[in-house]
Enzyme design. Structure first.
Site, mmCIF file in Angstrom:
data_model
loop_
_atom_site.group_PDB
_atom_site.id
_atom_site.type_symbol
_atom_site.label_atom_id
_atom_site.label_comp_id
_atom_site.label_asym_id
_atom_site.label_seq_id
_atom_site.Cartn_x
_atom_site.Cartn_y
_atom_site.Cartn_z
ATOM 1 N N GLN A 1 -4.264 -2.319 5.262
ATOM 2 C CA GLN A 1 -3.434 -1.008 5.626
ATOM 3 C C GLN A 1 -3.150 -0.958 7.247
ATOM 4 O O GLN A 1 -3.504 -0.094 7.724
ATOM 5 C CB GLN A 1 -3.612 0.288 5.229
ATOM 6 C CG GLN A 1 -3.821 0.090 3.704
ATOM 7 C CD GLN A 1 -4.235 1.621 2.973
ATOM 8 O OE1 GLN A 1 -4.944 1.711 2.002
ATOM 9 N NE2 GLN A 1 -3.903 2.753 3.544
ATOM 10 N N HIS B 1 -3.693 -4.232 1.551
ATOM 11 C CA HIS B 1 -5.387 -3.676 1.430
ATOM 12 C C HIS B 1 -5.783 -3.310 2.632
ATOM 13 O O HIS B 1 -6.357 -2.167 2.591
ATOM 14 C CB HIS B 1 -5.785 -4.905 0.839
ATOM 15 C CG HIS B 1 -7.271 -4.817 0.621
ATOM 16 N ND1 HIS B 1 -7.661 -3.609 -0.479
ATOM 17 C CD2 HIS B 1 -8.576 -5.083 0.830
ATOM 18 C CE1 HIS B 1 -8.950 -3.260 -0.696
ATOM 19 N NE2 HIS B 1 -9.500 -4.314 0.029
ATOM 20 N N ARG C 1 -13.679 6.142 8.288
ATOM 21 C CA ARG C 1 -14.739 5.050 7.828
ATOM 22 C C ARG C 1 -15.297 4.468 8.876
ATOM 23 O O ARG C 1 -15.985 3.327 8.713
ATOM 24 C CB ARG C 1 -13.493 4.071 7.387
ATOM 25 C CG ARG C 1 -12.895 4.299 6.117
ATOM 26 C CD ARG C 1 -11.866 3.297 5.238
ATOM 27 N NE ARG C 1 -11.471 3.566 4.263
ATOM 28 C CZ ARG C 1 -11.082 2.876 3.314
ATOM 29 N NH1 ARG C 1 -11.296 1.679 3.205
ATOM 30 N NH2 ARG C 1 -10.568 3.542 2.169
ATOM 31 N N HIS D 1 0.827 3.654 -2.127
ATOM 32 C CA HIS D 1 0.038 4.892 -2.731
ATOM 33 C C HIS D 1 0.717 6.217 -2.807
ATOM 34 O O HIS D 1 0.303 7.323 -2.272
ATOM 35 C CB HIS D 1 -0.951 5.010 -1.335
ATOM 36 C CG HIS D 1 -2.156 3.914 -1.446
ATOM 37 N ND1 HIS D 1 -2.970 3.590 -2.497
ATOM 38 C CD2 HIS D 1 -2.441 3.260 -0.423
ATOM 39 C CE1 HIS D 1 -3.771 2.785 -2.134
ATOM 40 N NE2 HIS D 1 -3.560 2.207 -0.721
ATOM 41 N N ARG E 1 -8.204 7.867 7.655
ATOM 42 C CA ARG E 1 -8.871 6.561 7.128
ATOM 43 C C ARG E 1 -9.502 6.040 8.486
ATOM 44 O O ARG E 1 -10.555 5.403 8.398
ATOM 45 C CB ARG E 1 -7.691 5.780 6.746
ATOM 46 C CG ARG E 1 -8.115 4.276 6.185
ATOM 47 C CD ARG E 1 -7.093 3.487 5.920
ATOM 48 N NE ARG E 1 -7.396 1.864 5.702
ATOM 49 C CZ ARG E 1 -7.576 1.473 4.251
ATOM 50 N NH1 ARG E 1 -7.497 2.373 3.276
ATOM 51 N NH2 ARG E 1 -8.017 0.261 4.440
ATOM 52 N N ASP F 1 -1.187 -2.035 -4.432
ATOM 53 C CA ASP F 1 -1.353 -0.656 -4.330
ATOM 54 C C ASP F 1 -0.433 0.330 -4.377
ATOM 55 O O ASP F 1 -0.256 1.070 -3.483
ATOM 56 C CB ASP F 1 -2.247 -0.588 -2.945
ATOM 57 C CG ASP F 1 -3.895 -0.741 -3.395
ATOM 58 O OD1 ASP F 1 -4.112 -1.385 -4.506
ATOM 59 O OD2 ASP F 1 -4.744 -0.511 -2.604
ATOM 60 N N ASP G 1 0.680 -1.031 -0.100
ATOM 61 C CA ASP G 1 0.073 0.067 0.211
ATOM 62 C C ASP G 1 0.853 1.306 0.026
ATOM 63 O O ASP G 1 0.668 1.911 0.809
ATOM 64 C CB ASP G 1 -1.135 -0.117 1.140
ATOM 65 C CG ASP G 1 -1.883 -1.398 0.974
ATOM 66 O OD1 ASP G 1 -3.005 -0.832 0.489
ATOM 67 O OD2 ASP G 1 -1.803 -2.219 1.586
ATOM 68 N N ASP H 1 -7.173 1.960 -10.819
ATOM 69 C CA ASP H 1 -7.677 3.181 -10.792
ATOM 70 C C ASP H 1 -7.541 4.005 -12.101
ATOM 71 O O ASP H 1 -8.252 4.909 -12.317
ATOM 72 C CB ASP H 1 -6.835 3.948 -9.845
ATOM 73 C CG ASP H 1 -7.355 3.637 -8.440
ATOM 74 O OD1 ASP H 1 -8.287 2.957 -8.362
ATOM 75 O OD2 ASP H 1 -6.703 3.987 -7.432
ATOM 76 N N ASN I 1 -5.900 -3.357 -5.986
ATOM 77 C CA ASN I 1 -7.125 -2.917 -6.620
ATOM 78 C C ASN I 1 -6.867 -1.455 -7.255
ATOM 79 O O ASN I 1 -7.602 -1.293 -8.116
ATOM 80 C CB ASN I 1 -8.420 -2.870 -5.646
ATOM 81 C CG ASN I 1 -8.089 -2.239 -4.377
ATOM 82 O OD1 ASN I 1 -7.369 -2.681 -3.410
ATOM 83 N ND2 ASN I 1 -8.767 -0.905 -4.213
ATOM 84 N N HIS I 2 -6.201 -0.650 -6.488
ATOM 85 C CA HIS I 2 -5.819 0.652 -6.947
ATOM 86 C C HIS I 2 -4.926 0.485 -8.135
ATOM 87 O O HIS I 2 -4.582 1.575 -8.800
ATOM 88 C CB HIS I 2 -5.201 1.360 -6.047
ATOM 89 C CG HIS I 2 -6.071 1.896 -4.896
ATOM 90 N ND1 HIS I 2 -7.078 3.228 -5.183
ATOM 91 C CD2 HIS I 2 -6.491 1.558 -3.780
ATOM 92 C CE1 HIS I 2 -7.704 3.175 -4.013
ATOM 93 N NE2 HIS I 2 -7.396 2.373 -3.329
ATOM 94 N N HIS J 1 -3.276 -8.931 -2.075
ATOM 95 C CA HIS J 1 -3.986 -7.810 -1.902
ATOM 96 C C HIS J 1 -5.247 -8.062 -1.427
ATOM 97 O O HIS J 1 -6.112 -7.838 -2.304
ATOM 98 C CB HIS J 1 -3.761 -6.782 -2.915
ATOM 99 C CG HIS J 1 -4.063 -5.309 -2.675
ATOM 100 N ND1 HIS J 1 -3.115 -4.604 -1.978
ATOM 101 C CD2 HIS J 1 -5.310 -4.599 -2.621
ATOM 102 C CE1 HIS J 1 -3.821 -3.180 -1.701
ATOM 103 N NE2 HIS J 1 -4.962 -3.424 -2.105
ATOM 104 N N ARG K 1 -9.598 10.458 1.107
ATOM 105 C CA ARG K 1 -8.178 9.793 1.237
ATOM 106 C C ARG K 1 -7.255 10.440 2.113
ATOM 107 O O ARG K 1 -6.159 9.949 2.624
ATOM 108 C CB ARG K 1 -7.754 9.575 -0.194
ATOM 109 C CG ARG K 1 -8.277 8.785 -1.221
ATOM 110 C CD ARG K 1 -8.966 7.470 -0.781
ATOM 111 N NE ARG K 1 -7.559 6.614 -0.574
ATOM 112 C CZ ARG K 1 -7.845 5.183 -0.645
ATOM 113 N NH1 ARG K 1 -8.956 4.792 -0.499
ATOM 114 N NH2 ARG K 1 -6.862 4.522 -0.483
#
Length: 541
Positions: free
Chosen positions: A245, A243, A370, A40, A366, A81, A38, A117, A113-114, A210, A401
């Protein structure tokens, strides 16, 4: 979407393996697995000098040199990610990040998954930037895998298979246009089918995943993660995850230490014979797992999460707060810093444009946004509602984010909150349709990216269902028509929400979410955070 030929790399790998030394049963092999996940977009250190790929390289190079000097072998793996999170990276298609990973010497990464994007043309370009495989065994198009499923490494006779697996939630977490015709099969089922093949080729089987680590399998609305897969599929020696994180450091069996302090001891999870590790996020740590392998037995000698210049706040002698390192400072690698600097400068010039200011923090962290309503959630939903002249708005927390700090706010601050480039849409619905949709939203569990933030509505949720709802100060009328604002990702069924993009009342405004937020910030002089406190507008029991 074109497929890269997988046969040639596998053939080359097999030929190289054939040239390596033979496995020696009575030999004690020392194997160190280094791992991250992750990333990112955090190729550069943050404002406090934490993490960043230049300091990460110093740590990785030193560990690999030490392992080699002691006669051991090492592999560097990533749990996926790489994309999305920092504007300087996003605006350059994560070029500094992927090319930086190649310079760091990664051996393989899971597809996150990212990674979807962006359109396939960007992902294809990113694959060309690296000299190591993106692995995923469970992503298919037209009956063929889109990525290499696994890689076998021959370390002086010791064969290590690394298989990649990606959460099957991906399809509902990204723009549908980016995964059109792509299927994400159940990772555990794919792993079970592959395990005999992996065990037939390798002494050690590692999954780079992930999928997420959910303590004792408590996953809420999320797809099954590493714990559930390990329990279902026997044969993994190690699962290197991503994923969710979080640092996977266990206090006891099936009890994770969610208050882990950098620099302290960390015990990985253990399920059905497999060790499970995850190194939080953003390159904050490099995970290090030291193993000994002899006569078919794999022993974990030591596990460490190495903090990359992480800092804590303490009181100085003058009584003022200051930041100090949790552990000793790590110097940045000069060559890596030289490579990354032009990318950082290019991004900084475009993003350091002042757009407004705030009298306090707008909470988008985050682990908060969430789980509960926040002022940033209300602020964003209010901006959406006003721009589209809607009666109320819903914002999925996974699309938020970052937080927005107190003080001056730049375009970069806006893009850190909204990096995806989603579009503002609205749907005109009957009161009955609104209630059905709100009941679907009420089922989204705290902690997931689907968790809803609202503006313009009062809700009482009990037992995962709407007990009462009012819009504009009046109870929801089943016969009345209401306009709901949201983003195109959620409207398309993202995060598991009901699909609204084909509804007769659906309208795409053409406005990008970041531009809507930027305009709303600029209109406040300054943003008065107290006006957006969520209060008791939405309650859950």
């Amino acid at each position: 979407m074109s497929l890269k030929p997988l046969l040639l790399p596998m053939l080359i790998g097999a030929l190289l393996s054939g040239c390596a030394a033979n496995y020696q049963p009575e030999k004690t092999y020392r194997l160190t697995i280094l791992h991250t996940n992750d990333h990112h977009g955090r190729f550069w250190k943050n404002g406090d000098g934490e993490y960043g790929m230049a300091a990460r390289k110093t740590v990785i190079d030193q560990i690999r040199a030490d392992v080699k000097a002691q006669g051991g072998y090492s592999l560097l793996l990533d749990g996926g990610d790489v994309n999305t999170g920092v504007p300087e990276s996003d605006m350059q298609d994560a070029e500094p990040d992927f090319k930086g990973m190649a310079k760091l010497g990664y051996d393989a990464m899971a597809v996150g998954n990212h990674e979807f994007d962006n359109p396939w043309s960007v992902l294809s370009k990113q694959r060309d930037w690296i000299n190591f495989p993106m692995l995923s065994a469970n992503i298919y198009k037209d009956g063929q895998r889109l990525f290499k499923p696994y890689q076998v490494f021959n370390l002086d006779g010791l064969k290590v298979a690394v298989v990649g697996l990606t959460t099957d939630d991906t399809a509902k977490m990204v723009d549908p246009a980016n995964v059109q015709g792509v299927t994400f099969r159940k990772p555990a089922e794919e792993a079970a089918a592959l395990m005999p093949e992996l065990r037939g080729q390798a002494n050690i089987v590692i999954a780079a995943t992930h999928m997420g680590h959910y303590t004792n399998g408590a996953r809420g609305v999320n797809a099954e993660g590493d714990v559930e897969m390990a329990r279902q599929v026997k044969g993994f020696d190690l699962i290197v995850g991503g994923h969710s994180q979080n640092p996977v450091c266990m206090k006891a069996e099936n009890v994770r230490n969610d208050a882990y302090v950098p620099g302290t001891e960390c015990a990985p999870d253990r399920q059905n014979g497999a060790w499970i590790v995850q190194a939080h996020e953003w390159g904050k740590y490099v995970g290090r797992a030291d193993f000994e392998y002899r006569n078919g037995e794999m022993k974990l000698v030591k596990y460490t999460l190495v903090p990359i210049n992480l800092k804590k706040t303490v009181k100085g002698d003058d009584g003022k707060d200051k930041k100090v390192f949790y552990t000793s400072e790590i110097k940045e690698d000069a060559d890596m810093l030289k490579f990354l600097t032009p990318y950082q400068e290019k991004g900084r010039v475009a993003l350091d444009v002042l757009v407004g200011e705030s009298d306090g923090k707008l909470e988008g962290d985050r682990n908060v946004v969430r789980k509960e309503p926040t002022n940033l959630g209300v602020f964003i939903a209010t901006a959406m509602m006003q721009k589209s002249k809607a009666d109320f708005a819903l914002m999925n927390a996974g699309g938020i984010r970052d937080s927005m700090p107190a003080g001056k706010l730049t375009y970069k601050d806006v893009l850190k909150v909204h990096p995806f480039g989603n579009m503002l849409v609205y749907v005109d619905l009957t009161g009955k349709e609104v209630l059905d949709y709100l009941n679907a939203a009420a089922k989204m569990t705290a902690g997931s990216g689907a968790f809803p933030q609202f503006a313009g509505i009062r809700l009482e949720i009990e037992g995962g269902a709407v007990k009462s709802a009012s819009i504009g100060g009046k109870p929801l009328d089943p016969a009345k028509t209401y306009r709901m604002a949201l983003n195109n990702f959620t409207a398309a069924g993202g995060d598991g929400y009901p699909k609204l993009s084909t509804h007769p009342g659906y309208v795409n405004t053409g406005y990008v979410d970041a531009d809507v937020l930027r305009e709303f910030v600029a209109a406040q002089k300054p943003v008065k955070t107290a006006q957006y406190a969520p209060g008791d507008a939405v309650t859950r029991k």
